[in-house]
Write an enzyme that holds these catalytic residues in place. Structure first.
Site, PDB file in Angstrom:
ATOM      1  CG  ASP A 109      -0.207  -0.077   2.532  1.00 55.69           C
ATOM      2  OD1 ASP A 109       0.906  -0.631   2.574  1.00 55.69           O
ATOM      3  OD2 ASP A 109      -0.738   0.402   3.549  1.00 55.69           O
TER       4      ASP A 109
ATOM      5  NE  ARG B  99       0.080   4.166   6.307  1.00 54.96           N
ATOM      6  CZ  ARG B  99      -0.949   4.716   5.664  1.00 54.96           C
ATOM      7  NH1 ARG B  99      -1.056   6.020   5.542  1.00 54.96           N
ATOM      8  NH2 ARG B  99      -1.879   3.941   5.146  1.00 54.96           N
ATOM      9  CG  ASP B 100       2.951   2.454  11.666  1.00 54.41           C
ATOM     10  OD1 ASP B 100       2.407   3.136  10.768  1.00 54.41           O
ATOM     11  OD2 ASP B 100       2.505   2.397  12.827  1.00 54.41           O
ATOM     12  CD  GLU B 101      -1.203   0.491   6.653  1.00 52.20           C
ATOM     13  OE1 GLU B 101      -2.262  -0.057   6.411  1.00 52.20           O
ATOM     14  OE2 GLU B 101      -1.127   1.669   7.051  1.00 52.20           O
TER      15      GLU B 101
ATOM     16  CG  ASP C 223      -4.276  -0.515  -1.246  1.00 51.29           C
ATOM     17  OD1 ASP C 223      -5.140  -1.127  -0.598  1.00 51.29           O
ATOM     18  OD2 ASP C 223      -3.799   0.570  -0.871  1.00 51.29           O
TER      19      ASP C 223
ATOM     20  CD1 TRP D 289      -8.319  -4.280   0.984  1.00 51.35           C
ATOM     21  CD2 TRP D 289     -10.230  -3.325   0.333  1.00 51.35           C
ATOM     22  NE1 TRP D 289      -8.152  -2.917   1.041  1.00 51.35           N
ATOM     23  CE2 TRP D 289      -9.304  -2.306   0.657  1.00 51.35           C
ATOM     24  CE3 TRP D 289     -11.490  -2.952  -0.096  1.00 51.35           C
ATOM     25  CZ2 TRP D 289      -9.608  -0.958   0.553  1.00 51.35           C
ATOM     26  CZ3 TRP D 289     -11.801  -1.605  -0.199  1.00 51.35           C
ATOM     27  CH2 TRP D 289     -10.884  -0.626   0.122  1.00 51.35           C
TER      28      TRP D 289
ATOM     29  CD  GLU E 126      -3.430   6.462   2.824  1.00 50.54           C
ATOM     30  OE1 GLU E 126      -2.598   7.192   3.413  1.00 50.54           O
ATOM     31  OE2 GLU E 126      -3.877   5.410   3.311  1.00 50.54           O
TER      32      GLU E 126
ATOM     33  CG  HIS F  60      -1.394   4.720  -0.395  1.00 51.05           C
ATOM     34  ND1 HIS F  60      -0.606   4.585   0.717  1.00 51.05           N
ATOM     35  CD2 HIS F  60      -2.504   3.970  -0.169  1.00 51.05           C
ATOM     36  CE1 HIS F  60      -1.234   3.788   1.591  1.00 51.05           C
ATOM     37  NE2 HIS F  60      -2.374   3.403   1.064  1.00 51.05           N
TER      38      HIS F  60
HETATM   39  C1  BGC Z   1      -3.958   1.029   3.795  1.00 51.02           C
HETATM   40  C2  BGC Z   1      -4.774   0.943   2.560  1.00 51.02           C
HETATM   41  C3  BGC Z   1      -5.730  -0.158   2.726  1.00 51.02           C
HETATM   42  C4  BGC Z   1      -6.640   0.258   3.815  1.00 51.02           C
HETATM   43  C5  BGC Z   1      -7.778  -0.640   4.056  1.00 51.02           C
HETATM   44  C6  BGC Z   1      -4.855   1.342   4.934  1.00 51.02           C
HETATM   45  O1  BGC Z   1      -4.217   1.440   6.127  1.00 51.02           O
HETATM   46  O2  BGC Z   1      -2.928   1.925   3.682  1.00 51.02           O
HETATM   47  O3  BGC Z   1      -4.296   1.310   1.423  1.00 51.02           O
HETATM   48  O4  BGC Z   1      -6.375  -0.604   1.598  1.00 51.02           O
HETATM   49  O5  BGC Z   1      -5.926   0.474   5.018  1.00 51.02           O
HETATM   50  O6  BGC Z   1      -8.674   0.006   4.737  1.00 51.02           O
END
Ligand code: BGC
Length: 907
Positions: A479, A483-485, A492, A544, A756, A777
């Site tokens: 995504d 960041r912390d992801e 996505d 998703w 994003e 994003h």
């Molecule tokens: C992500 C997204 C993802 C979404 C889902 C986010 O934190 O960055 O791109 O699809 O959460 O809700």
């Protein structure tokens, strides 16, 4: 005499080239050029035809495979002459292959014009370890406790190579990430290896040709391990160790000597372990390297390892091991800071001018113990200060401690950052931009698409889409990279797939990731929100989880490879099964959904401007769409029973939608852009109600002053739906809209990647909430697909998928005077470019050999069209096949064409 012979051989070759009207090139095995390490026992061969003639089709081919580059006679297998126009993905069908062996293959073809190509230059592939028993290496871990700061362990082993090496191959994987060296030199140029998969079920190893690194005499192998995705902090709530608490190494070096004898050097308890300069390494937080603790020469022979501790053998499974088919992460573009400046807060900052993903290589000279810290940011805040709040908990900081012995060079190993700006603290001496080189890292997929137009803002938008892809395709589609992801969010990935397929050769990358989708699918059939799944038992969100059906189908369209459908079919079916199980009379109105994520909404919404689409309306649309794609896949695979069953089910799903979410006059109950877009794109409405729904969509767009209001799920289809229902002009006005919300608003605000949120940065330069505000994003970059397929107008036909049959149908846009794209299909280069000039429309087209195309020329009748400045003459290569409103339809064979016709720019 010898010279004479050589001369006549050369003449023969050049003569055969001169007469050859068709040639074969771009040989690939499993879509890779000369790959090392395939564990497929029937790898598939592809090639491209090259000809200077038009209308070239292959009529037959012949392949032969041998065990050395000069394939003698028929080699170990020949296909014989096969009458077929297939030039992609023909499986090897000879006797069983041996592990760790290099095979060579060649092909020649016959074409429809009576030409035979010369045999191609041989290509090769090397097999990986085909049997589990081929693994003689053992898993090892460091012989000391690493419960504390988790310093990256080093492993070493010396060995003697007594004779002349003919070939040396290293097979390596790890729990965690690894970097290997032989005799002080890095093995390969891949980073973040072994990449990310659902490790507990599928763990990839890489295979390297290290013939050039092994020397006769004494040698040493050294390997460093880092936490990587395996045990770093990932996702939130301080959760780490998603796959285990250990780091471990599995390595096998197989050497073949020129006399045919072999030797294996394998990881086992004879290896020694210690620690080195990498003191801390976390995916989100960055790395600390202390050069004072570097063990100089540790990966060369003769190093004194007396204090090192024997490695520990571990019994970890080898049954999950797999060879790697997706392109590894590699270093790509480099950048020097465009600007070095001090912020109002007095911090020293570098600006690279591009939001990129990778790291900065720093050179410094200073005293032992001097410590440099680099922090990373995507944007600067309004007042010009360094801004990291949107990175949330990710520290994204690299710290380097100097040894103090002249110029030292630092870079991280097992982490990466997403940044445009870098804050430098503690640098000894003045900052010279030349000492701070940023390197972009991403999966090394072949670039396949280029787009240009007369509008610089659109060109920048394409640039941003491309950099969104680069920054988020690091072994898995993520995504965001900062960041912390940094997780493989399924929604996505599915919205962006088709666009990505134009920009890069993403086939192998997504083939691997889709296997993880299937591997991590929950027993209920729900697909987790992120793949590889590190979020536990969550899943099943509409749009998703539909990644399970959408990407396989779109991959099939883009590449024409049925295997993806065969491979994913059970997963596709399980996902549709999950939705059925959650539905009552085919109405799916349960469960948690992300909905039309990040759609247009306003604070204090008294007038009801926010574009809220009922999440269950969306769910019902995707339920129908996935069912349709399952039917499509079943049709391709010849599964007639499933086609019948799911067709009935699909009718009921649509019926339930109409009853629940539409008025008798065909309005949707949500009455938003996204609700019309999905209802139209997925054919949810009866034929008779479609045009009026499209009219309502347009009315809605106009109510918002020609702005879109769609989020993640509506946006990818918005312009497609408008074009399909005769509103390309509205699609163009959305595309060219420069105020928020729009694609060009971020461009006008200086974006170099896709954001994003439509308003990540507000017109007054303040930011959206830091809890959800990535500036890299790719989801909204999904408009790229419309720019290629509709604006430029290159597409594959459904009955000739993978661009075997092509459609070229440009849509000439307002205020744009030219647009063009080139796309490397697996058959070769396809391009189309239109230009409006002096009352004329020019259309340049290139169609690859062994394909055919239907070309739509924007003209009223064939008599108005010239080709290469001559009136159209129907022949083999070009035939007029009728007209459609606004277009003359031509059937064309391969080749280069230049069309022109009168054009009234005011119409
Ligand atoms: C992500 C997204 C993802 C979404 C889902 C986010 O934190 O960055 O791109 O699809 O959460 O809700």
């Amino acid at each position: 005499m010898k010279r004479l012979l050589l001369l006549s051989a050369a003449m023969e070759i050049s003569m055969s080239m001169a007469v050859a009207q068709v040639q074969v090139q771009q040989l690939t095995t499993e879509n890779l050029t000369n790959p090392i390490g395939l564990d497929n026992t029937q790898p598939r061969f592809s090639w491209q035809l090259q000809s200077n003639k038009r209308n070239v089709l292959q009529t037959a081919y012949e392949i032969k495979v041998g065990t050395d580059a000069k394939i003698k006679g028929n080699g170990i297998w020949t296909s014989g002459k096969v009458s077929s126009d297939q030039s992609l993905l023909i499986p090897y069908n000879g006797s069983s292959l041996t592990s760790g062996k290099r095979y060579y293959w060649q092909v020649r073809v016959w074409d429809n014009q009576g030409n035979t190509s010369p045999w191609s230059t041989p290509a090769y592939w090397q097999t990986a370890l085909l049997q589990p028993t081929d693994w003689k290496a053992s898993w090892i871990t460091q012989g000391f406790d690493d419960n504390g700061p988790r310093v990256s362990p080093l492993f070493r082993k010396e060995f003697t190579s007594g004779k002349k090496v003919s070939r040396a191959t290293a097979y390596i994987t790890a729990h965690g990430m690894y970097e290997a060296q032989i005799n002080g030199k890095r093995v390969g140029d891949a980073y973040l290896t072994p990449g990310w998969t659902s490790y507990n079920k599928r763990l990839q190893y890489q295979v390297y040709d290290v013939t050039g690194l092994v020397q006769q005499g004494n040698n040493a192998i050294g390997v460093t391990l880092g936490n990587g995705w395996y045990r770093s902090y990932l996702a939130w709530s301080n959760s780490k160790d998603h796959y285990g608490t250990d780091v471990a190494l599995l390595l096998q070096l197989d050497i073949t000597y020129t006399d045919g004898t072999t030797q294996s050097v394998v990881s086992d308890e004879s290896w020694k372990s210690s620690t080195g300069s990498i003191r801390y390494s976390e995916v989100y937080h960055g790395e600390t390297v202390d050069a004072r603790l570097d063990k100089k020469g540790w990966s060369t022979a003769g190093f004194n390892d007396r204090d090192w501790i024997p490695a520990r053998k571990e019994n970890y499974t080898k049954s999950t091991l797999l060879a790697t088919y997706n392109e590894p992460v590699k270093k790509h573009e480099t950048f020097k800071p465009l600007r070095v400046f001090k912020t109002p807060q007095g911090e020293q900052v570098l600006d690279y001018g591009q939001n990129l993903v990778g790291w900065v290589v720093v050179k410094a000279s200073g005293k032992s113990g001097d410590s440099i810290t680099l922090s990373h940011a995507e944007v600067m805040e309004k007042n010009g200060n360094f801004y990291t709040e949107n990175l949330r908990a990710a520290k994204a900081e690299n710290t380097y401690v100097l040894k103090g012995e002249g110029e030292e060079t630092f870079e991280p190993h097992f982490t990466w950052q997403g940044f445009r700006y870098v804050r430098v603290k503690g640098y000894p001496g003045t900052i010279n931009p030349d000492n701070f080189t940023a390197v972009a890292l991403y999966s090394d997929m072949k670039p396949t698409g280029t787009f240009t137009s007369s509008n610089p803002l659109l060109n920048q938008l394409q640039h941003n889409i491309e950099w969104g892809l680069k920054g988020n395709f690091l072994d898995v589609p993520t995504d965001c990279p900062q960041r912390d992801e940094r997780l493989g969010w399924t929604g996505d990935a599915q919205v962006f797939f088709r666009t990505a397929s134009f920009l890069r050769g993403v086939g192998n990358f997504f083939d691997k990731w889709m296997k993880d989708v299937a591997a991590d699918q929950l027993p209920t059939g729900a697909v987790p929100h992120v793949i590889p799944n590190v979020l536990g038992k969550q899943g099943g969100s509409a749009g998703w989880s539909d990644v399970a059906t959408i990407i396989p189908w779109e991959m099939y369209l883009a590449y024409g490879d049925k295997k993806i459908l065969e491979q994913q079919y059970p997963s596709m079916k399980a996902w549709v099964g999950y939705m059925s199980s959650q539905s009552t009379e085919q109405l799916w109105n349960k469960g948690g959904h992300f909905g039309d994520w990040l759609f247009y909404s306003v604070n204090d919404d008294r007038d009801g401007h926010s574009a809220i689409t009922n999440k269950y309306l969306i769910a019902q649309c995707f339920y129908a769409y996935s069912t349709q794609l399952l039917i499509n896949a079943a049709t391709v695979l010849g599964n007639t029973q499933d086609v019948a069953t799911y067709t009935t089910q699909l009718n009921n799903i649509k019926e339930a939608f109409r009853k629940e979410y539409t008025t008798p006059n065909g309005a949707t109950t949500s009455n938003t852009q996204t609700s019309y877009v999905l209802a139209l794109q997925f054919d949810m409405l009866p034929e008779a109600q479609r045009q009026q729904a499209a009219d309502r969509l347009v009315k809605n767009i106009k109510q918002y002053g020609n702005h879109l209001t769609t989020g993640f799920l509506g946006t990818p289809y918005l312009c497609h739906v408008l074009s399909r229902f005769g509103y390309t002009d509205i699609a163009y006005s959305l595309l060219l809209q420069e105020t928020y919300p729009s694609w060009l608003y971020p461009v006008k605000m200086g974006a170099t990647t896709i954001w994003e949120r439509w308003d990540g940065m507000k017109p007054d330069s303040t930011f959206q909430t830091p809890s959800m505000n990535s500036f890299n994003h790719y989801a909204y970059g999904a408009i790229g697909d419309w720019m290629y397929r509709v604006m430029v107008g290159i597409d594959t036909d459904d009955d000739g998928v993978g661009y075997k049959k092509i459609t070229i149908k440009p849509h000439i846009g307002q205020k744009i005077t030219n647009a063009g794209a080139a796309y490397d299909t697996r058959y070769g280069k396809l391009s189309s470019a239109w230009k409006v000039e002096n009352g004329k429309l020019l259309l340049d087209v290139e169609i690859p050999a062994n394909t055919t195309a239907t070309i739509y020329i924007p003209a009223n009748n064939a008599g108005d069209i010239l080709e290469s400045d001559r009136p159209l003459v129907s022949g083999n290569e070009l035939q007029v096949a009728g007209t459609e409103p606004g277009y003359v339809k031509l059937k064309a064979g391969s080749g280069i064409y230049r069309f022109s016709t009168k054009w009234d720019s005011k119409k």
